[in-house]
Design a protein around this motif. Sequence first.
Motif, PDB file in Angstrom:
ATOM      1  N   ALA A 189       0.814  -1.213   0.000  1.00 58.01           N
ATOM      2  CA  ALA A 189       0.000   0.000   0.000  1.00 58.01           C
ATOM      3  C   ALA A 189       0.851   1.268   0.000  1.00 58.01           C
ATOM      4  O   ALA A 189       0.391   2.348  -0.384  1.00 58.01           O
ATOM      5  CB  ALA A 189      -0.930   0.008   1.211  1.00 58.01           C
ATOM      6  N   GLU A 190       2.105   1.143   0.420  1.00 53.94           N
ATOM      7  CA  GLU A 190       2.967   2.325   0.466  1.00 53.94           C
ATOM      8  C   GLU A 190       3.381   2.786  -0.921  1.00 53.94           C
ATOM      9  O   GLU A 190       3.981   3.850  -1.076  1.00 53.94           O
ATOM     10  CB  GLU A 190       4.224   2.023   1.295  1.00 53.94           C
ATOM     11  CG  GLU A 190       3.902   1.667   2.747  1.00 53.94           C
ATOM     12  CD  GLU A 190       5.154   1.222   3.509  1.00 53.94           C
ATOM     13  OE1 GLU A 190       6.248   1.710   3.188  1.00 53.94           O
ATOM     14  OE2 GLU A 190       5.010   0.388   4.427  1.00 53.94           O
ATOM     15  N   LEU A 191       3.106   1.957  -1.932  1.00 55.67           N
ATOM     16  CA  LEU A 191       3.538   2.299  -3.290  1.00 55.67           C
ATOM     17  C   LEU A 191       2.403   2.938  -4.066  1.00 55.67           C
ATOM     18  O   LEU A 191       1.261   2.491  -4.012  1.00 55.67           O
ATOM     19  CB  LEU A 191       4.013   1.037  -4.004  1.00 55.67           C
ATOM     20  CG  LEU A 191       5.252   0.379  -3.391  1.00 55.67           C
ATOM     21  CD1 LEU A 191       5.446  -1.028  -3.940  1.00 55.67           C
ATOM     22  CD2 LEU A 191       6.493   1.236  -3.628  1.00 55.67           C
ATOM     23  N   ASP A 192       2.726   3.990  -4.800  1.00 54.43           N
ATOM     24  CA  ASP A 192       1.729   4.698  -5.615  1.00 54.43           C
ATOM     25  C   ASP A 192       1.594   3.998  -6.966  1.00 54.43           C
ATOM     26  O   ASP A 192       2.538   3.973  -7.739  1.00 54.43           O
ATOM     27  CB  ASP A 192       2.208   6.150  -5.803  1.00 54.43           C
ATOM     28  CG  ASP A 192       1.183   6.976  -6.576  1.00 54.43           C
ATOM     29  OD1 ASP A 192       0.301   6.384  -7.244  1.00 54.43           O
ATOM     30  OD2 ASP A 192       1.276   8.212  -6.518  1.00 54.43           O
ATOM     31  N   PRO A 193       0.423   3.432  -7.244  1.00 54.30           N
ATOM     32  CA  PRO A 193       0.241   2.676  -8.486  1.00 54.30           C
ATOM     33  C   PRO A 193       0.306   3.553  -9.727  1.00 54.30           C
ATOM     34  O   PRO A 193       0.447   3.042 -10.842  1.00 54.30           O
ATOM     35  CB  PRO A 193      -1.159   2.065  -8.353  1.00 54.30           C
ATOM     36  CG  PRO A 193      -1.589   2.335  -6.946  1.00 54.30           C
ATOM     37  CD  PRO A 193      -0.826   3.506  -6.452  1.00 54.30           C
ATOM     38  N   ALA A 194       0.232   4.853  -9.551  1.00 56.01           N
ATOM     39  CA  ALA A 194       0.220   5.753 -10.701  1.00 56.01           C
ATOM     40  C   ALA A 194       1.636   6.054 -11.199  1.00 56.01           C
ATOM     41  O   ALA A 194       1.822   6.551 -12.303  1.00 56.01           O
ATOM     42  CB  ALA A 194      -0.495   7.055 -10.347  1.00 56.01           C
ATOM     43  N   ILE A 195       2.620   5.784 -10.358  1.00 58.20           N
ATOM     44  CA  ILE A 195       3.994   6.126 -10.719  1.00 58.20           C
ATOM     45  C   ILE A 195       4.793   4.870 -11.017  1.00 58.20           C
ATOM     46  O   ILE A 195       4.707   3.882 -10.281  1.00 58.20           O
ATOM     47  CB  ILE A 195       4.668   6.916  -9.563  1.00 58.20           C
ATOM     48  CG1 ILE A 195       3.895   8.203  -9.305  1.00 58.20           C
ATOM     49  CG2 ILE A 195       6.125   7.200  -9.883  1.00 58.20           C
ATOM     50  CD1 ILE A 195       4.485   9.038  -8.191  1.00 58.20           C
ATOM     51  N   GLU A 196       5.567   4.908 -12.060  1.00 51.21           N
ATOM     52  CA  GLU A 196       6.364   3.717 -12.385  1.00 51.21           C
ATOM     53  C   GLU A 196       7.413   3.468 -11.313  1.00 51.21           C
ATOM     54  O   GLU A 196       8.011   4.399 -10.759  1.00 51.21           O
ATOM     55  CB  GLU A 196       7.055   3.841 -13.749  1.00 51.21           C
ATOM     56  CG  GLU A 196       7.612   2.490 -14.184  1.00 51.21           C
ATOM     57  CD  GLU A 196       8.564   2.559 -15.373  1.00 51.21           C
ATOM     58  OE1 GLU A 196       8.850   1.499 -15.938  1.00 51.21           O
ATOM     59  OE2 GLU A 196       9.021   3.655 -15.722  1.00 51.21           O
ATOM     60  N   ILE A 197       7.639   2.191 -11.040  1.00 47.12           N
ATOM     61  CA  ILE A 197       8.599   1.782 -10.020  1.00 47.12           C
ATOM     62  C   ILE A 197       9.817   1.181 -10.698  1.00 47.12           C
ATOM     63  O   ILE A 197       9.693   0.474 -11.697  1.00 47.12           O
ATOM     64  CB  ILE A 197       7.970   0.723  -9.091  1.00 47.12           C
ATOM     65  CG1 ILE A 197       6.703   1.279  -8.420  1.00 47.12           C
ATOM     66  CG2 ILE A 197       8.971   0.251  -8.041  1.00 47.12           C
ATOM     67  CD1 ILE A 197       5.865   0.201  -7.752  1.00 47.12           C
ATOM     68  N   VAL A 198      11.005   1.476 -10.159  1.00 47.84           N
ATOM     69  CA  VAL A 198      12.217   0.786 -10.587  1.00 47.84           C
ATOM     70  C   VAL A 198      12.808   0.121  -9.359  1.00 47.84           C
ATOM     71  O   VAL A 198      13.133   0.783  -8.373  1.00 47.84           O
ATOM     72  CB  VAL A 198      13.230   1.754 -11.223  1.00 47.84           C
ATOM     73  CG1 VAL A 198      14.548   1.034 -11.480  1.00 47.84           C
ATOM     74  CG2 VAL A 198      12.678   2.319 -12.519  1.00 47.84           C
ATOM     75  N   ALA A 199      12.933  -1.211  -9.412  1.00 48.31           N
ATOM     76  CA  ALA A 199      13.418  -1.974  -8.260  1.00 48.31           C
ATOM     77  C   ALA A 199      14.852  -2.416  -8.466  1.00 48.31           C
ATOM     78  O   ALA A 199      15.280  -2.683  -9.586  1.00 48.31           O
ATOM     79  CB  ALA A 199      12.530  -3.199  -8.050  1.00 48.31           C
ATOM     80  N   TYR A 200      15.593  -2.496  -7.367  1.00 47.20           N
ATOM     81  CA  TYR A 200      16.967  -3.010  -7.460  1.00 47.20           C
ATOM     82  C   TYR A 200      17.310  -3.715  -6.170  1.00 47.20           C
ATOM     83  O   TYR A 200      16.630  -3.539  -5.151  1.00 47.20           O
ATOM     84  CB  TYR A 200      17.963  -1.873  -7.735  1.00 47.20           C
ATOM     85  CG  TYR A 200      18.212  -0.974  -6.545  1.00 47.20           C
ATOM     86  CD1 TYR A 200      17.443   0.159  -6.337  1.00 47.20           C
ATOM     87  CD2 TYR A 200      19.204  -1.284  -5.619  1.00 47.20           C
ATOM     88  CE1 TYR A 200      17.662   0.989  -5.256  1.00 47.20           C
ATOM     89  CE2 TYR A 200      19.435  -0.461  -4.525  1.00 47.20           C
ATOM     90  CZ  TYR A 200      18.661   0.672  -4.348  1.00 47.20           C
ATOM     91  OH  TYR A 200      18.871   1.482  -3.265  1.00 47.20           O
ATOM     92  N   CYS A 201      18.393  -4.523  -6.211  1.00 46.83           N
ATOM     93  CA  CYS A 201      18.905  -5.079  -4.959  1.00 46.83           C
ATOM     94  C   CYS A 201      20.421  -5.161  -4.983  1.00 46.83           C
ATOM     95  O   CYS A 201      21.075  -4.158  -5.218  1.00 46.83           O
ATOM     96  CB  CYS A 201      18.206  -6.365  -4.560  1.00 46.83           C
ATOM     97  SG  CYS A 201      18.304  -7.734  -5.693  1.00 46.83           S
ATOM     98  N   ARG A 202      20.993  -6.339  -4.721  1.00 48.48           N
ATOM     99  CA  ARG A 202      22.439  -6.374  -4.452  1.00 48.48           C
ATOM    100  C   ARG A 202      23.307  -6.397  -5.690  1.00 48.48           C
ATOM    101  O   ARG A 202      24.466  -5.976  -5.653  1.00 48.48           O
ATOM    102  CB  ARG A 202      22.777  -7.608  -3.617  1.00 48.48           C
ATOM    103  CG  ARG A 202      22.283  -7.510  -2.210  1.00 48.48           C
ATOM    104  CD  ARG A 202      22.516  -8.822  -1.493  1.00 48.48           C
ATOM    105  NE  ARG A 202      21.982  -8.780  -0.139  1.00 48.48           N
ATOM    106  CZ  ARG A 202      21.425  -9.820   0.471  1.00 48.48           C
ATOM    107  NH1 ARG A 202      21.325 -10.980  -0.154  1.00 48.48           N
ATOM    108  NH2 ARG A 202      20.982  -9.692   1.692  1.00 48.48           N
ATOM    109  N   GLY A 203      22.804  -6.960  -6.752  1.00 52.62           N
ATOM    110  CA  GLY A 203      23.645  -7.087  -7.934  1.00 52.62           C
ATOM    111  C   GLY A 203      22.871  -7.738  -9.045  1.00 52.62           C
ATOM    112  O   GLY A 203      21.668  -7.961  -8.928  1.00 52.62           O
ATOM    113  N   PRO A 204      23.550  -8.055 -10.142  1.00 57.31           N
ATOM    114  CA  PRO A 204      22.859  -8.536 -11.334  1.00 57.31           C
ATOM    115  C   PRO A 204      22.102  -9.851 -11.137  1.00 57.31           C
ATOM    116  O   PRO A 204      21.167 -10.115 -11.865  1.00 57.31           O
ATOM    117  CB  PRO A 204      23.985  -8.700 -12.364  1.00 57.31           C
ATOM    118  CG  PRO A 204      25.255  -8.696 -11.587  1.00 57.31           C
ATOM    119  CD  PRO A 204      25.003  -7.910 -10.360  1.00 57.31           C
TER     120      PRO A 204
END
Lengths: 220, 220
Positions: free
Chosen positions: A166-181
């Motif tokens: 719920a903390e994420l706004d569905p109207a805005i594109e999200i870019v996710a990342y973590c530790r490496g490839p």
Amino acid sequence: MSSHGPKQQLFEQFALIAKTLGHAHRLALVEHLAQGEQSVDVLAQKAGLSVANASQHLQQLRRAGLAATRRDGKFIFYRLADPSVLDLLTALHQIGERNLSEVQVVLSGYFHDRDAMEAVTRKELLKRSRAGAVTILDVRPHDEFALAHVAGAINIPMGDLERRMAELDPAIEIVAYCRGPYCVFSFEAVSLLRKRGFHIRRLEDGLPEWQAAGLPVERV
Amino acid sequence: MSSHGPKQQLFEQFALIAKTLGHAHRLALVEHLAQGEQSVDVLAQKAGLSVANASQHLQQLRRAGLAATRRDGKFIFYRLADPSVLDLLTALHQIGERNLSEVQVVLSGYFHDRDAMEAVTRKELLKRSRAGAVTILDVRPHDEFALAHVAGAINIPMGDLERRMAELDPAIEIVAYCRGPYCVFSFEAVSLLRKRGFHIRRLEDGLPEWQAAGLPVERV
DNA sequence: ATCATATTCAATGATTCGCTTGAATGATTA
DNA sequence: TAATCATTCAAGCGAATCATTGAATATGAT
């Protein structure tokens, strides 16, 4: 009588570096070290090793010039000794992806949507981040987020994502990342959030590569 | 029951690549392979190994995706499988030079004039070569020169240099190179020819790096 | 001082690696 | 077909590596 010429001596040292990276546990430790300096037992936990075992692997990394240490109270913090370590990993990845069928099998099996999930380049993310039209989502554990994260990112560890969506706004594109490839978290995040209707892509690679490229990071 | 996750599997493959480079003999073989494809017994000879031993090391390089082979008649020619192998070596060198005191000791001992002998950059050599105001001297053995050499270079193997010195014009500056950054030939050439009054410097690194940079090479 | 915690050290056994030796395969030549 | 040459294979032995266990250090807290 060691009639090794100077070249032989150098090659033995370079071989030591390579050999030290030649163990899956140590590669995993290096990936963790790339997130920032951490203590032995934290690293042991994250890598799923006994403390004694992790300690010995970490000491090998240090002897090979790959890691360095700092003492603070009763803790000893290990960190990468040299930014070139990331270059070394990148070269390993390229050779593996291009020349080892076992790597290709695993990638097309578990990361099969890797091409479909076209990764966002660092350059593109930086531009869109400045324009403000993107949510940057760091799915690593809290402590690693605290050490360093992409400037402007929010942190929802993968395990909490379902609950805190719920903390994420569905109207805005999200870019996710973590530790490496090859960190599975960001793949899982994309997979999960797409199912829930979010517009989301992965960032190419992870935080260490972003940081090594000299792009803006923040600490907590 | 191998409950290794996909990441674990990938790391084991990357570790295989690194471990395979983790032996001085194999690093030496890789340096030779970087000059161009060569047969097993030629490589064995150059590396000072028995044929059976060299064959096994070369097969390891192939299994790790570092080398590839081609059969021609009864010869089997090994070559590097991927240009990234040179990146990998470069990263090893950097880490060693910056973080291993043993490397620093050897460099300041045997290559002590390394800084004094300021190397010519590839860019600078290319420019001066086009202007025609330089003699490019390849001091590697004939067969490696034949495989590929810097465009316009002349070949006088180190062993013949004293005898064939008359072929060099003392009025024109010489730039010498050989197999790579730690190949002793070019250092010896500079040392010898300076003593004889020639104006001579080394090229940074060697032929493989020149070639990898996409700069002009010739074959005999 | 005593205790607790973080890390390292030392010793053990199982496994893998590296080199040698001699035999086997594959392709060319006589 | 037999002989030759380049390469690989298979067996064997000594050395190195890896994970575990339990003890030893070193720092900080009680």
